[in-house]
Design a protein around this motif. Structure first.
Motif, mmCIF file in Angstrom:
data_model
loop_
_atom_site.group_PDB
_atom_site.id
_atom_site.type_symbol
_atom_site.label_atom_id
_atom_site.label_comp_id
_atom_site.label_asym_id
_atom_site.label_seq_id
_atom_site.Cartn_x
_atom_site.Cartn_y
_atom_site.Cartn_z
ATOM 1 N N ARG A 219 -6.546 -130.235 -36.334
ATOM 2 C CA ARG A 219 -7.662 -131.199 -36.329
ATOM 3 C C ARG A 219 -8.422 -131.039 -35.022
ATOM 4 O O ARG A 219 -7.849 -130.645 -34.005
ATOM 5 C CB ARG A 219 -7.172 -132.630 -36.493
ATOM 6 N N LYS A 220 -9.683 -131.338 -35.064
ATOM 7 C CA LYS A 220 -10.520 -131.265 -33.865
ATOM 8 C C LYS A 220 -10.111 -132.381 -32.914
ATOM 9 O O LYS A 220 -9.940 -133.526 -33.321
ATOM 10 C CB LYS A 220 -11.988 -131.407 -34.245
ATOM 11 N N ALA B 234 -17.582 -124.962 -29.866
ATOM 12 C CA ALA B 234 -16.593 -124.736 -28.811
ATOM 13 C C ALA B 234 -15.686 -125.960 -28.731
ATOM 14 O O ALA B 234 -15.905 -126.857 -27.935
ATOM 15 C CB ALA B 234 -17.271 -124.475 -27.477
ATOM 16 N N CYS B 235 -14.676 -125.994 -29.595
ATOM 17 C CA CYS B 235 -13.828 -127.171 -29.698
ATOM 18 C C CYS B 235 -12.363 -126.817 -29.474
ATOM 19 O O CYS B 235 -11.953 -125.680 -29.662
ATOM 20 C CB CYS B 235 -13.948 -127.786 -31.089
ATOM 21 N N VAL B 236 -11.616 -127.807 -29.129
ATOM 22 C CA VAL B 236 -10.170 -127.685 -29.033
ATOM 23 C C VAL B 236 -9.593 -128.310 -30.294
ATOM 24 O O VAL B 236 -10.008 -129.386 -30.708
ATOM 25 C CB VAL B 236 -9.639 -128.413 -27.782
ATOM 26 N N GLU B 237 -8.641 -127.606 -30.917
ATOM 27 C CA GLU B 237 -7.956 -128.134 -32.086
ATOM 28 C C GLU B 237 -6.499 -128.374 -31.730
ATOM 29 O O GLU B 237 -5.905 -127.623 -30.962
ATOM 30 C CB GLU B 237 -8.043 -127.154 -33.257
ATOM 31 N N ARG C 260 -5.271 -125.023 -29.754
ATOM 32 C CA ARG C 260 -5.955 -123.732 -29.855
ATOM 33 C C ARG C 260 -7.460 -123.910 -29.729
ATOM 34 O O ARG C 260 -7.992 -125.013 -29.844
ATOM 35 C CB ARG C 260 -5.620 -123.031 -31.168
ATOM 36 N N ASP C 261 -8.134 -122.802 -29.534
ATOM 37 C CA ASP C 261 -9.591 -122.740 -29.481
ATOM 38 C C ASP C 261 -10.103 -122.589 -30.903
ATOM 39 O O ASP C 261 -9.731 -121.640 -31.597
ATOM 40 C CB ASP C 261 -10.017 -121.541 -28.622
ATOM 41 N N SER C 262 -10.958 -123.484 -31.349
ATOM 42 C CA SER C 262 -11.433 -123.440 -32.729
ATOM 43 C C SER C 262 -12.237 -122.183 -33.041
ATOM 44 O O SER C 262 -12.338 -121.782 -34.197
ATOM 45 C CB SER C 262 -12.269 -124.679 -33.051
ATOM 46 N N ALA D 179 -2.093 -119.830 -29.299
ATOM 47 C CA ALA D 179 -2.083 -121.293 -29.181
ATOM 48 C C ALA D 179 -1.158 -121.661 -28.033
ATOM 49 O O ALA D 179 -0.160 -120.979 -27.780
ATOM 50 C CB ALA D 179 -1.591 -121.935 -30.477
ATOM 51 N N LEU D 180 -1.510 -122.710 -27.331
ATOM 52 C CA LEU D 180 -0.626 -123.266 -26.306
ATOM 53 C C LEU D 180 0.328 -124.230 -26.986
ATOM 54 O O LEU D 180 -0.072 -124.985 -27.876
ATOM 55 C CB LEU D 180 -1.437 -123.995 -25.241
#
Length: 64
Positions: A10-11, A21-24, A36-38, A45-46
């Motif tokens: 999910r965002k 440029a979002c983080v999911e 992760r980077d969308s 993924a971290l």
């Protein structure tokens, strides 16, 4: 390597409307939270323990 099969991404609520440029975040897996980077969903993924992620979220909320 950690298996992320079944992750429900999910965002992040902290991601803005900045052209994709979002983080999911996936927090539905037992014992971990993945980030992760969308723009690169098949990339790395971290991985965080849930307690560390909760601490991070609390600290970001307290600064805003």
């Amino acid at each position: 390597m950690v298996e992320l099969t079944g992750a429900q991404w999910r965002k992040s609520t902290r991601s803005g409307d900045n052209g994709g440029a979002c983080v999911e975040v996936a927090d539905n897996l037992p014992g971990l939270v993945a980030v992760r980077d969308s723009k690169n969903p098949t990339g790395p993924a971290l991985i965080f323990p849930p307690t560390a992620w909760a601490s991070f979220v609390r600290s970001t909320k307290s600064t805003h």
